[in-house]
Design a protein around this motif. Structure first.
Motif, mmCIF file in Angstrom:
data_model
loop_
_atom_site.group_PDB
_atom_site.id
_atom_site.type_symbol
_atom_site.label_atom_id
_atom_site.label_comp_id
_atom_site.label_asym_id
_atom_site.label_seq_id
_atom_site.Cartn_x
_atom_site.Cartn_y
_atom_site.Cartn_z
ATOM 1 N N SER A 68 -59.312 49.816 19.008
ATOM 2 C CA SER A 68 -59.022 49.390 17.637
ATOM 3 C C SER A 68 -59.127 47.887 17.453
ATOM 4 O O SER A 68 -58.445 47.307 16.605
ATOM 5 N N GLY A 69 -59.976 47.238 18.253
ATOM 6 C CA GLY A 69 -60.110 45.792 18.147
ATOM 7 C C GLY A 69 -60.599 45.312 16.801
ATOM 8 O O GLY A 69 -60.360 44.168 16.414
ATOM 9 N N ASP A 70 -61.262 46.172 16.064
ATOM 10 C CA ASP A 70 -61.776 45.807 14.733
ATOM 11 C C ASP A 70 -61.027 46.519 13.623
ATOM 12 O O ASP A 70 -61.550 46.690 12.534
ATOM 13 N N LYS A 71 -59.777 46.898 13.873
ATOM 14 C CA LYS A 71 -59.026 47.690 12.905
ATOM 15 C C LYS A 71 -57.650 47.114 12.577
ATOM 16 O O LYS A 71 -56.763 47.833 12.131
ATOM 17 N N VAL A 72 -57.456 45.825 12.797
ATOM 18 C CA VAL A 72 -56.188 45.177 12.462
ATOM 19 C C VAL A 72 -56.390 44.305 11.230
ATOM 20 O O VAL A 72 -57.377 43.567 11.138
#
Length: 336
Positions: A68-72
């Motif tokens: 989830s590195g691109d989902k915060v």
């Protein structure tokens, strides 16, 4: 095997109830003015402990990095610390729903663009973060709605069982003062499963799936404090898992996978799919709370282990108890 296999008693093994850790990781500051340019660049970072295999729940900083590195989503709200009013959302947004693009193996968070602290000593930035990120809007399956007033933005989301919806405790910092710790907290309830065929009733069979019957899939969350709003849109949600051989007569088999669902409910109904047929309308209720006291509802930020015990002689029963929501470790990062 015979027709008696259609009778299955579903019970829950006793597990020690303990206080559930509410945060998946902790961000702490290691700020120095020398590390910033003259305008005070804002940076974020996290470190990554050992990899976990969790599908739905974010159990560690490494889960964030891996899955989830691109989902915060990040908000940075400018405030005057001389008269602090946390959450005065009509003020200037230094960072407005900024979406992370990646998380490095060393924990550094990336996003497009550059953001700066105000230069005045009395001007601070209050940071908020949430997961999963959604674009600002007014409709759709997932979006963030801005209030246009002092009320915090609201995340509207649609669940399929695989999303771990989270928010953070806000922290405050400025160009010369480090912010405090920023902690992520879970907003949903987590359910996991195990199999017990100690009677040998289903040896040679398979667990092919578990479906949660008519659960609410649309909800909303205040990103400042994690308060959930109204729920709607009931759907059947099937837990994604590979077929499990029911062959461990003397031990409980853990089912890989988990479901993240609406908290605050007193019961769920599931359908258990096996190679011998489906068992529908199995009622699951909580048994204990985190402190060991009797529970009335499935609580937010708690994990429940449901053990399916196959018994050819008994009718179907069901209950659930709290288990430790284990995280793979704690990460340390910076908010500069």
């Amino acid at each position: 095997m015979n027709g008696l296999k259609n009778n299955i008693r579903i019970v829950t093994l006793a597990v020690r109830a303990s206080v559930v850790v509410a945060c998946a990781w902790v961000m702490t500051s290691c700020f120095t003015k020398e590390e910033l340019d003259s305008r005070g660049v804002i940076r974020l970072g996290v470190s990554a402990p050992a990899k976990l295999s969790s599908r739905a729940a974010i159990n560690s900083v490494n889960d964030l990095s891996q899955y989830s590195g691109d989902k915060v989503g990040i908000f940075g709200l400018e405030i005057d610390r001389s008269t602090p009013v946390l959450g005065a959302w009509s003020g200037n947004l230094v960072m407005s729903d900024v979406k992370t693009s990646a998380v490095d193996a060393d924990g550094k968070l990336h996003w497009n663009g550059t953001y700066y602290y105000p230069l005045e000593d009395t001007r601070y930035v209050e940071f908020f973060a949430y997961h999963p990120h959604a674009e600002i809007g007014t409709e759709g399956d997932n979006y963030v709605e801005m209030s246009g007033s002092d009320d915090a933005p609201t995340l509207f989301f649609t669940l399929d069982g695989s999303q771990d919806v989270m928010y953070t405790t806000p922290v405050v910092g400025n160009v010369s003062t480090a912010p405090g710790k920023l902690k992520f907290k879970h907003a949903l309830t987590r359910l996991t499963f195990a199999l017990d065929d100690s009677f040998g009733s289903f040896v040679g069979g398979k667990l092919n799936g578990i479906t949660f019957q008519q659960v609410n899939t649309k909800g909303s969350m205040n990103i400042e404090n994690g308060v959930l709003g109204a729920w709607s849109d009931k759907q059947d949600l099937k837990m994604v898992l590979s077929p499990v051989d029911i062959d461990a007569v003397s031990q409980v088999q853990k089912v890989e996978g988990d479901m993240m669902l609406q908290p605050g409910l007193s019961e769920f109904f599931i359908t258990v799919h096996t190679s011998y047929g489906d068992i529908s309308n199995v009622r699951i209720t909580p048994k204990t709370d985190a402190d060991g006291s009797p529970a009335d509802v499935f609580a937010a930020a708690q994990s429940y282990r449901i053990t399916l015990k196959f018994d050819k002689k008994q009718d179907i029963e069901s209950s659930a108890t709290v288990e430790d929501w284990q995280f793979g470790g704690y990460g340390v990062g910076v908010v500069e």
